[in-house]
Design an enzyme around this catalytic site. Structure first.
Site, PDB file in Angstrom:
ATOM      1  CD  GLU A  59      38.461  11.604  -9.390  1.00 45.56           C
ATOM      2  OE1 GLU A  59      38.657  12.161  -8.286  1.00 45.56           O
ATOM      3  OE2 GLU A  59      37.797  12.133 -10.299  1.00 45.56           O
ATOM      4  CD  GLU A  69      55.226   4.707  -8.832  1.00 42.19           C
ATOM      5  OE1 GLU A  69      56.436   4.788  -9.118  1.00 42.19           O
ATOM      6  OE2 GLU A  69      54.587   3.642  -8.876  1.00 42.19           O
ATOM      7  CG  ASP A 112      39.749  13.418 -13.091  1.00 43.00           C
ATOM      8  OD1 ASP A 112      38.777  14.115 -12.750  1.00 43.00           O
ATOM      9  OD2 ASP A 112      39.718  12.654 -14.081  1.00 43.00           O
ATOM     10  CE  LYS A 131      36.806  12.182 -16.875  1.00 43.55           C
ATOM     11  NZ  LYS A 131      37.694  12.688 -15.818  1.00 43.55           N
TER      12      LYS A 131
END
Length: 282
Positions: A59, A69, A112, A131
């Site tokens: 994460e 970004e 998430d 994940k």
């Protein structure tokens, strides 16, 4: 981890799930201290004036990816999904909704990361589940127990996918295969860049001009050769050269392939200039 029924930090959804990024007012539905176990280190990096609550190394890697970004204007983690909708979607999909341990009560679900980015049509968001591949690929499960766990995770992901599809929000699953560890290291190193404010006015702008002139003239050489030449001539110290180039990359005025580790041993041709005029403050 206890369910947060009645205490859920819910994000207020508008029509079709549209809403603006809350910035430092956002509160994640799950916090680091709520989780006893996690996949790797739990982390609370600072972002937009608040602590993020990230529950795995992966994460953190995904967060760094989106933080870098240029179109991303906000990131919200452990995003609450309306339980009435997830229960309904699970029933429609024939999927098993997560339950509070030891009860038949539905457990509140989260996504998430929810990422807000600026585009031609304004601010839009996308949802990402993060994940490890071993946790979501049946082919990697080695025992019947592991296969059942993976199958249950896939059902949860399908509920998430349908949840966000109903809200016209792009959803995708990201694993370590899509998230480069080298890119994460580069981003973290660049974002920790800080020019010495004690230097005289105009020092860093002059240093930037020297570094860029050297890069332009030194095509075919290694960056470290230019650094040593400027230092040997008494024009710019090696440490200042490195910190200046680092800052130029961190501010996107000079670019390099982020999938490869930043190194002064790389050829000058690995670095490219932005179209805008180079400018440093300080």
């Amino acid at each position: 981890m206890a369910a947060r029924t009645g205490l859920a930090r819910k994000a207020a959804e508008g029509a079709k799930g549209a809403r603006w990024c809350l910035g430092d007012a956002y509160e994640p539905h799950i916090r680091v201290q709520d989780v006893r176990r996690s996949n790797g280190k739990k982390s609370r990096p600072k972002y937009q004036g608040r602590e993020l609550h990230l529950l795995s190394d992966l994460e953190v890697r995904a967060f760094r990816h989106f933080e870098w970004e240029p179109t991303v204007v906000g990131i919200e983690e452990q995003y609450y999904l309306e339980i009435e909708d997830t229960v309904r979607i699970a029933a429609e999909a024939g999927a098993s909704h997560p339950l509070v341990i030891g009860t038949d009560d539905p457990f509140e679900m989260t996504t998430d990361l929810v990422i807000y980015h600026q585009c031609d049509r304004g601010e839009r968001r996308m949802a990402r589940s993060i994940k490890y591949s071993k946790d979501v690929e049946l082919g990697l499960a080695e025992t019947p127990v592991e296969r059942r766990k993976v199958a249950h995770r896939l059902e949860k992901l399908e509920i998430e996918r349908r949840y966000w599809t109903e809200r016209n929000v792009n959803w995708a699953l990201l694993t370590e295969r899509e998230l480069s560890e080298e890119r994460q290291r580069n981003i973290e190193w660049l974002l920790s860049s800080s020019l010495d404010g004690a230097r005289p006015d105009g020092f860093w702008q002059h240093a930037a001009d020297l570094v860029c002139e050297a890069l332009v003239a030194g095509d075919g050489a290694r960056v470290v050769d230019l650094q040593r030449e400027l230092d040997a001539d008494g024009i710019l110290g090696e440490a200042d050269f490195t910190e200046c180039l680092r800052h130029l990359c961190a501010t996107r005025q000079v670019a390099f392939d982020m999938e490869q580790r930043f190194s002064l041993l790389r050829p000058v041709s690995d670095f490219a200039f932005a179209a805008a005029p180079l400018k440093l403050v300080g």
